[in-house]
Design a protein around this motif. Structure first.
Motif, PDB file in Angstrom:
ATOM      1  N   GLY A   1       0.804  -1.216   0.000  1.00 30.31           N
ATOM      2  CA  GLY A   1       0.000   0.000   0.000  1.00 30.31           C
ATOM      3  C   GLY A   1       0.837   1.265   0.000  1.00 30.31           C
ATOM      4  N   ARG A   2       1.936   1.228   0.742  1.00 31.71           N
ATOM      5  CA  ARG A   2       2.808   2.405   0.803  1.00 31.71           C
ATOM      6  C   ARG A   2       3.424   2.692  -0.564  1.00 31.71           C
ATOM      7  NH1 ARG A   2       5.699   0.569   4.417  1.00 31.71           N
ATOM      8  NH2 ARG A   2       7.582   0.008   3.238  1.00 31.71           N
TER       9      ARG A   2
ATOM     10  N   ALA B   1       0.808   4.084  -2.973  1.00 35.20           N
ATOM     11  CA  ALA B   1       0.528   5.492  -2.698  1.00 35.20           C
ATOM     12  C   ALA B   1       1.637   6.397  -3.217  1.00 35.20           C
ATOM     13  CB  ALA B   1       0.340   5.699  -1.194  1.00 35.20           C
TER      14      ALA B   1
ATOM     15  N   PRO C   1      -0.989  10.695  -9.252  1.00 34.99           N
ATOM     16  CA  PRO C   1      -1.799  11.345  -8.207  1.00 34.99           C
ATOM     17  C   PRO C   1      -3.300  11.160  -8.386  1.00 34.99           C
ATOM     18  CG  PRO C   1       0.015  12.763  -8.831  1.00 34.99           C
ATOM     19  CD  PRO C   1       0.057  11.605  -9.773  1.00 34.99           C
TER      20      PRO C   1
ATOM     21  N   SER D   1      -4.831   8.710  -9.491  1.00 34.87           N
ATOM     22  CA  SER D   1      -5.255   7.317  -9.273  1.00 34.87           C
ATOM     23  C   SER D   1      -5.108   6.853  -7.833  1.00 34.87           C
ATOM     24  CB  SER D   1      -4.436   6.386 -10.180  1.00 34.87           C
ATOM     25  OG  SER D   1      -4.598   6.722 -11.532  1.00 34.87           O
ATOM     26  N   ARG D   2      -4.421   7.616  -7.007  1.00 35.82           N
ATOM     27  CA  ARG D   2      -4.036   7.127  -5.682  1.00 35.82           C
ATOM     28  C   ARG D   2      -5.222   6.728  -4.812  1.00 35.82           C
ATOM     29  NH1 ARG D   2       0.759  11.569  -4.840  1.00 35.82           N
ATOM     30  NH2 ARG D   2       2.269  10.529  -6.218  1.00 35.82           N
ATOM     31  N   HIS D   3      -6.333   7.402  -4.973  1.00 36.41           N
ATOM     32  CA  HIS D   3      -7.496   7.081  -4.147  1.00 36.41           C
ATOM     33  C   HIS D   3      -8.560   6.332  -4.948  1.00 36.41           C
ATOM     34  CE1 HIS D   3      -5.715   9.536  -1.049  1.00 36.41           C
ATOM     35  NE2 HIS D   3      -5.626  10.554  -1.882  1.00 36.41           N
ATOM     36  N   ARG D   4      -8.166   5.827  -6.115  1.00 38.36           N
ATOM     37  CA  ARG D   4      -9.136   5.137  -6.974  1.00 38.36           C
ATOM     38  C   ARG D   4      -8.775   3.676  -7.215  1.00 38.36           C
ATOM     39  NH1 ARG D   4     -10.357   9.780 -11.604  1.00 38.36           N
ATOM     40  NH2 ARG D   4     -10.977  11.434 -10.126  1.00 38.36           N
TER      41      ARG D   4
ATOM     42  N   ASP E   1      -8.338   0.136  -5.357  1.00 40.21           N
ATOM     43  CA  ASP E   1      -8.697  -0.568  -4.125  1.00 40.21           C
ATOM     44  C   ASP E   1      -7.845  -1.833  -4.008  1.00 40.21           C
ATOM     45  OD1 ASP E   1      -9.931  -1.446  -1.875  1.00 40.21           O
ATOM     46  OD2 ASP E   1     -11.892  -1.788  -2.776  1.00 40.21           O
TER      47      ASP E   1
END
Length: 393
Positions: free
Chosen positions: A338-339, A342, A347, A349-352, A354
């Protein structure tokens, strides 16, 4: 002029009705349980025609209607779901992993009837692996599987299937006789594909990514590989080479890999590579239970995440699923993955993306092999009709 009896049995109306019945049965085979409304949307049949066809199929036992469980019911009239009759037949999948054989059985109602597996020495002859597979299949569902109903057996194998299909002119590939061995045992054709790609199909059909359209699956086992679901379809590649993530370079001056390259992810994140780097017994269960191994697993996870980020930036999946024996390390491994995701994802895509652990365990490859047989997953809509160059001819 046709008499009424002939028109009833073999005329255009009878053929049209049979076509409608085959359409409904095919949709239930493809999608699993559906409501009448969902069947209507998929089939395009009028409500009257659909209800008439479904009613006849329920009356003759080909289709079963069931109400939702009490805890699943909402206010109002319960919505029935329709499935193929569970006893209409079964499909078998076999995964010949590097050091184990796994089998699974699914009925035509998409219910997993059972799975089993057994480890073996990596140099076990193929004849004995087939013996083991036959014994494991015999143990499923209390030995009640009706193999005579099978139209084929799906099989997952390690590595690209194209090389085995070509027979490797020097005759060195020991898998070349596998379809013939299995056909002699079970009496049906054999469809073969790469087992990690099949595990990706299973996770996107029944597992952690069920229902998702763009999925990247990575298996961290004695080898490292995976599969891609792109735009709702499993991607095989031009020559069956899709999903070879284990051979992406992560260390420029790293160890020599079995593929001939150097510093591939497989030299860092395979079970053997991790055990080589572990300051303890050469035993995976011991490593996974040892808190002192957490820094090592975190570093491995970071390498894995770097590769996954590069693939994500190119392909753009919404879900990343990690399976295989090393995935059992849980947070010790996933934190590093995960690190790195991130840090290295674009940028936007980082929260898209899962990140999820696989849910099907060792049965994943065998369950994916069943999908080849039933062709029951919509994920196979644009997959080659004959994905198994190894199929016995």
């Amino acid at each position: 002029m046709l008499c009424p009896m002939a028109l009833h049995h073999d005329g255009p109306l009878a053929r049209l009705r049979r076509g409608h019945e085959e359409l409904v049965l095919g949709l239930l085979r493809t999608h699993g349980p559906l409501s009448r409304a969902e069947l209507g949307r998929h089939s395009g049949l009028s409500r009257t025609t659909l209800y008439d066809i479904v009613g006849a199929l329920v009356d003759n036992g080909a289709v079963v209607a069931s109400a939702p469980a009490p805890e699943e019911r909402r206010r109002g009239r319960p919505v029935e779901t329709l499935t193929l009759h569970p006893e209409a037949g079964q499909a078998i999948g076999i995964d010949f992993a590097r050091r184990a054989v796994h089998v699974a059985a699914v009925n035509v109602a998409h219910e997993v009837m059972g799975s089993a597996g057994e480890a073996h020495a990596p140099d076990l002859p193929w004849q004995e692996r087939v013996d083991l597979a036959e014994r494991l299949v015999g143990s499923l569902a209390g030995g009640t599987l009706r193999l005579g109903a099978l139209s084929a057996i799906g099989v997952g194998v390690v590595g690209p299937v194209q090389d085995a299909a070509a027979g490797e002119q020097d005759g060195a590939d020991p898998r070349r006789d596998l379809p013939l061995l299995l056909r002699k045992r079970f009496g049906v054709p054999v469809l073969v594909d790469n087992n990690t790609r099949l595990a990706a199909l299973a996770e996107a059909t029944w597992g952690a990514a069920a229902g998702d359209q763009d999925v990247l699956y990575l298996r961290l086992s004695h080898g490292v590989g995976g599969g891609l679901v792109v735009g709702g379809s499993l991607h095989r590649g031009a020559h069956g080479m899709s999903g070879e993530f284990g051979h992406i370079t992560v260390e420029l001056d790293g160890r020599r890999c079995s593929c001939g390259g150097r510093g591939c992810l497989e030299t860092v994140a395979s079970v053997g590579a991790v055990l080589d780097a572990y300051d303890g017994p050469n035993d995976l269960s011991t490593l996974l239970a040892d808190p002192a191994a957490t820094p090592l697993l975190d570093r491995v996870g970071a390498k894995v995440g770097t590769v996954l980020a590069a693939v994500c930036n190119a392909i753009g999946p919404g879900v990343v699923v990690i399976g295989g024996e090393l995935a059992a390390a849980g947070e010790a491994l996933f934190a590093g993955v995960g690190r790195a995701l991130a840090a290295d994802l674009m940028p936007l895509s980082r929260h898209r993306v899962d990140l999820r652990p696989a849910t099907l365990g060792e049965a994943g490859g065998a369950l994916g092999a069943i999908a080849l047989v039933l062709h029951e997953s919509p994920l196979l809509a644009r997959y080659p009709a004959s994905p198994a160059p190894l199929e016995d001819t």
